[in-house]
Each structure stands twice: as structure tokens, then as C-alpha cells.
Write a protein that holds these residues in place. Structure first.
Motif, mmCIF file in Angstrom:
data_model
loop_
_atom_site.group_PDB
_atom_site.id
_atom_site.type_symbol
_atom_site.label_atom_id
_atom_site.label_comp_id
_atom_site.label_asym_id
_atom_site.label_seq_id
_atom_site.Cartn_x
_atom_site.Cartn_y
_atom_site.Cartn_z
ATOM 1 N N SER A 188 31.211 48.205 34.491
ATOM 2 C CA SER A 188 30.775 48.118 35.882
ATOM 3 C C SER A 188 30.316 46.718 36.308
ATOM 4 N N ILE A 189 29.290 46.179 35.639
ATOM 5 C CA ILE A 189 28.641 44.952 36.133
ATOM 6 C C ILE A 189 29.221 43.675 35.528
ATOM 7 N N GLU A 190 29.598 43.746 34.244
ATOM 8 C CA GLU A 190 30.007 42.522 33.542
ATOM 9 C C GLU A 190 31.137 41.743 34.223
ATOM 10 N N PRO A 191 32.155 42.456 34.773
ATOM 11 C CA PRO A 191 33.264 41.691 35.371
ATOM 12 C C PRO A 191 32.887 40.937 36.648
ATOM 13 N N ILE A 192 31.741 41.283 37.279
ATOM 14 C CA ILE A 192 31.382 40.648 38.556
ATOM 15 C C ILE A 192 30.914 39.214 38.317
ATOM 16 N N GLY A 193 31.586 38.277 38.903
ATOM 17 C CA GLY A 193 31.210 36.868 38.776
ATOM 18 C C GLY A 193 31.374 36.323 37.377
ATOM 19 N N LYS A 194 32.423 36.779 36.678
ATOM 20 C CA LYS A 194 32.640 36.317 35.306
ATOM 21 C C LYS A 194 33.479 35.051 35.306
ATOM 22 N N PHE A 195 32.888 33.941 34.872
ATOM 23 C CA PHE A 195 33.593 32.662 34.916
ATOM 24 C C PHE A 195 33.758 32.017 33.542
ATOM 25 N N GLY A 196 33.234 32.677 32.490
ATOM 26 C CA GLY A 196 33.348 32.096 31.150
ATOM 27 C C GLY A 196 32.326 31.009 30.887
ATOM 28 N N LYS A 197 32.609 30.210 29.842
ATOM 29 C CA LYS A 197 31.622 29.219 29.398
ATOM 30 C C LYS A 197 31.695 27.935 30.210
ATOM 31 N N ILE A 198 31.094 27.971 31.398
ATOM 32 C CA ILE A 198 31.161 26.802 32.272
ATOM 33 C C ILE A 198 29.811 26.093 32.341
ATOM 34 N N THR A 199 29.863 24.784 32.587
ATOM 35 C CA THR A 199 28.627 24.001 32.692
ATOM 36 C C THR A 199 28.478 23.458 34.116
ATOM 37 N N LEU A 200 27.262 23.032 34.444
ATOM 38 C CA LEU A 200 26.999 22.473 35.778
ATOM 39 C C LEU A 200 27.855 21.228 36.059
ATOM 40 N N PRO A 201 28.033 20.301 35.085
ATOM 41 C CA PRO A 201 28.904 19.154 35.365
ATOM 42 C C PRO A 201 30.329 19.583 35.728
ATOM 43 N N GLU A 202 30.856 20.627 35.059
ATOM 44 C CA GLU A 202 32.208 21.091 35.374
ATOM 45 C C GLU A 202 32.279 21.695 36.771
ATOM 46 N N VAL A 203 31.287 22.514 37.108
ATOM 47 C CA VAL A 203 31.314 23.231 38.370
ATOM 48 C C VAL A 203 31.108 22.286 39.551
ATOM 49 N N THR A 204 30.181 21.317 39.392
ATOM 50 C CA THR A 204 29.848 20.446 40.524
ATOM 51 C C THR A 204 30.686 19.168 40.541
ATOM 52 N N SER A 205 31.460 18.939 39.469
ATOM 53 C CA SER A 205 32.209 17.681 39.298
ATOM 54 C C SER A 205 31.293 16.461 39.363
ATOM 55 N N ILE A 206 30.031 16.659 39.005
ATOM 56 C CA ILE A 206 29.102 15.522 38.918
ATOM 57 C C ILE A 206 28.958 15.196 37.434
ATOM 58 N N ASN A 207 28.995 13.917 37.111
ATOM 59 C CA ASN A 207 28.858 13.476 35.727
ATOM 60 C C ASN A 207 27.572 14.028 35.106
ATOM 61 N N ALA A 208 27.668 14.469 33.850
ATOM 62 C CA ALA A 208 26.518 15.061 33.170
ATOM 63 C C ALA A 208 25.307 14.138 33.178
ATOM 64 N N TRP A 209 25.562 12.818 33.016
ATOM 65 C CA TRP A 209 24.444 11.860 32.960
ATOM 66 C C TRP A 209 23.729 11.730 34.290
#
Lengths: 190, 192
Positions: A141-162
Motif C-alpha cells: 500500500s504505502i511503500e510504492p508512494i514516492g519511491k525514488f531509490g537511493k537519491i541524495t540532495l546534490p543529485e535532486v537539486t543539481s547543487i554541488n555537494a560542497w
């Protein structure tokens, strides 16, 4: 399950050393105390936030530096399942205030003599058992909602990690300075 | 140096730095991220498998967390289980050196709100622990696995968890102890 119950001795020894240091630090930090943890969420004691943010900033600088220099193979993060992360977090927050410890600090609190923490750990073991029974229905029921895998904030925002780490550091340090000034003015609030 | 270990309490910045550096070490030397709550599943799962092996040896969740690549289970008593048990002793050593080792059944703040009943506190602690792990397992981690380890790796899942957890805890604490009630018992805060 019981054929190969124990990991190899070296792994267990490294885990035990890590736990000894971690438990020592948590107790010295006072975050093994019910009052300290609960008063964080009443904004009367900021020990928990100061400890966690410092650990996150220091940890992030080291981990991303080691990653960049190829000293570690990769990150080790949990899958983003946004509905599960959110609902789980909301449930966790209730438990954290009612018990007054989180799983790690409950174990550490047991070590310093807090008997209620031992009862909390027993409750947690029952909670884990019940969770493993109900998991299949949550997975459907709940697990599939908003499932994006192992993502990080730098990947999602395209802002450099530093850049993100620098921003986080500035936010954390500003908050610490503000808190320390405030606590010096009202020493009883801590 | 010995004097430092004998102190009852350390600055949160020193402790936070220590935990940050500890996380470098677990990554570099062990290829692991600090975490504590998965082992509660392992321990509970081992108990369930001992009692009713037919039902639980094929349990979806136990296999999700502890399944081995070639089928069956990987060791339940693993790196994190050793860490969890050692947490108790690390805190014991710290409390002993700092002379803060103390048997406590009902914390002060709880007693202020719910009275000195040990039974009441134990019932609350049991229920709290139950809810806590249920939430942690849904979210995929707890304050250490998500909050610290995931937070410092800038994982999306962990920051979502951290914000949800903090918001929920603030509301829960407000419902239990009152929102913004700045004067209660011996905790008066005088605004100057």
C-alpha cells in the motif's frame, strides 16, 4: 537463520569497538537522559540538536572528502520512499517523546542505570516483531508512494555537494552562536 | 586527559565532533554507516524464528533486512548487533568514570507530569519503545541510521525523516507537556 548466526569475529570486534565509543560519547553528551531529549522538543534544551548538527557537519565534510579522494567506494544510504519516510518519521517522533529515548540512546541509557530504558528496549523488540508481521501489507500500500531509490540532495537539486555542505555549516554555526548567546542571557532555560 | 574522561558531561560540540569522526572511521575502516535499529528486527526475528520457525523463516521483512544473496539468512548477530550491545557498556563506562551511574526508574520530567508511579512509567516506556521501532522500520532507520549517517551523506530519505520526526516530536511534546507553557514546577524561565 541459526546455521550462520554469528558474523566473523573481526566484524564483531569492530562493531563492538564502534559501539563502545558511540555509547561513551552519547552518555558524556547527556543525550541518554529523558529530560534532555524531551526538553529539546519543548525548545528548552538544545543539546540534542547541537550534538546532531555538529556530527552531521563534521561527518559530511569527512565523508564527501574521502569520497572525492577515492578513499571510500561509495555512499551507504537508505532508499527514498517518501511516504514511508514521512509516516515513519511522524510515528517515530511520537515514540521518541513517550519513551524519551531513541533506539541507540535507549540502549546507552540502560547502561547508565535508567531502568525505564530497558523496558523501552523490550517494547521496541515487540514493535520490531509486529512490524515484520504487518510489513507485507505496507509494502503493497504505502511503500510504492514516492519511491525514488537511493537519491541524495546534490543529485535532486543539481547543487554541488560542497555548496550544500557549506550552506549547512553556515546555518549550523549561526544557529549555535545564536543559541549560545541566548543561553548566556537566560542561563536557567538550558 | 584522564581528567576529561572523569568529567560528568562534555560539550555537545565535542560529542558531536566525536560522533562525526567516528562515522569517518566506520566508513573508512569498516565500510559501514552508523545505525542501531535494524538489529532490533534481527533480535525480534531470531525470537520469532525460535518460537515458530515455519511461519517466520520465510518472512518477507526478515528476508528483506537479513536475506543472504544465495538464499537463506546472513548472520543476525552482525556488526550492528555487536555495536548495539556495546552501546550499553560504552555508556556504563562513561557514567562510571563521570560518577553519573545512577539507578533511575522514573525520570524527573515524567514524574512532574505523570507522578512517581513506576508502573505507569514502565507502561509508557513499553508503548513508546513499540511505537518508536515501528516508525523507525517504516522510515528505514532511526536517529543514528537516518538522522546522523543519512543526514551527513545528504540522503533525501534521511532529511525527510528528520523533518517529519522533529515536527511530530514537537507536537507530541506540546500535547503532553503543554505548548509554550514556560512556567511549570521548578523549571521557571524568567524572561528579562
Amino acid at each position: 537463520m541459526f546455521e550462520n548466526f554469528f558474523a566473523d569475529p573481526k566484524t564483531l570486534l569492530l562493531g563492538a569497538i564502534t559501539g563502545l565509543v558511540f555509547g561513551f560519547l552519547l552518555q558524556k553528551g547527556g543525550v541518554t537522559k529523558y529530560d534532555v531529549i524531551v526538553n529539546q522538543f519543548r525548545f528548552r534544551d538544545f543539546t540534542v540538536l547541537k550534538t546532531m548538527l555538529t556530527a552531521i557537519v563534521i561527518g559530511a565534510i569527512g565523508i564527501y572528502a574521502m569520497l572525492q579522494m577515492g578513499m571510500i567506494k561509495g555512499l551507504s544510504i537508505k532508499s527514498a520512499e517518501l511516504a514511508m519516510n514521512t509516516v515513519g518519521g511522524l510515528i517515530f517522533g511520537v515514540g521518541m517523546v513517550v519513551l524519551g529515548y531513541c533506539p541507540g540512546t535507549a540502549l546507552a541509557a540502560a547502561g547508565q542505570g535508567s531502568r525505564d530504558a530497558i523496558v523501552g528496549v523490550v517494547g521496541a523488540l515487540f514493535g520490531a516483531g509486529v512490524y515484520s508481521i504487518v510489513y507485507p501489507s505496507l509494502a503493497r500500500s504505502i511503500e510504492p508512494i514516492g519511491k525514488f531509490g537511493k537519491i541524495t540532495l546534490p543529485e535532486v537539486t543539481s547543487i554541488n555537494a560542497w555548496v550544500l555542505i557549506a550552506a549547512l555549516t553556515v546555518i549550523a554555526v549561526s544557529l549555535f552562536i545564536w543559541l549560545e548567546r541566548r543561553e548566556r542571557r537566560q542561563p536557567t532555560s538550558a | 586527559m584522564v581528567g576529561l574522561f572523569r568529567q560528568a558531561r562534555w560539550s555537545p560540540y565535542l560529542v558531536g565532533t566525536g560522533i562525526g569522526v567516528l562515522s569517518w572511521c566506520t566508513f573508512y575502516f569498516m565500510g559501514k554507516a552508523l545505525g542501531t535499529s535494524t538489529s532490533f528486527v534481527g533480535a525480534a526475528g531470531a525470537g520469532l524464528c525460535a518460537v515458530a520457525p515455519e511461519q517466520f523463516s520465510q518472512n518477507t521483512y526478515l528476508l528483506k533486512e537479513y536475506g543472504a544473496k544465495g538464499g537463506g539468512f546472513r548472520p543476525i548477530f552482525d556488526w550492528q548487533m555487536a555495536l548495539d550491545i556495546a552501546l550499553v557498556f560504552g555508556a556504563l563506562i562513561s557514567a562510571w568514570l563521570g560518577r553519573t551511574l545512577k539507578v533511575e526508574r522514573v525520570p524527573g520530567l515524567w514524574a512532574e507530569r505523570f507522578g512517581p508511579s513506576v508502573l505507569k512509567r514502565y507502561a509508557g516506556a513499553f508503548a513508546g519503545g513499540f511505537i518508536l521501532i515501528f516508525g523507525a522500520r517504516m522510515a528505514g532507520g532511526c536517529t543514528s541510521g537516518h538522522g546522523i549517517s543519512g543526514g551527513l551523506q545528504l540522503a533525501v530519505s534521511s532529511w525527510v525523516f528528520f523533518i517529519a520526526m522533529f515536527a511530530s516530536a514537537v507536537v507530541t511534546a506540546g500535547l503532553i507537556f503543554g505548548f509554550g507553557a514556560r512556567v511549570r514546577g521548578g523549571q521557571e524561565v524568567v524572561r528579562v
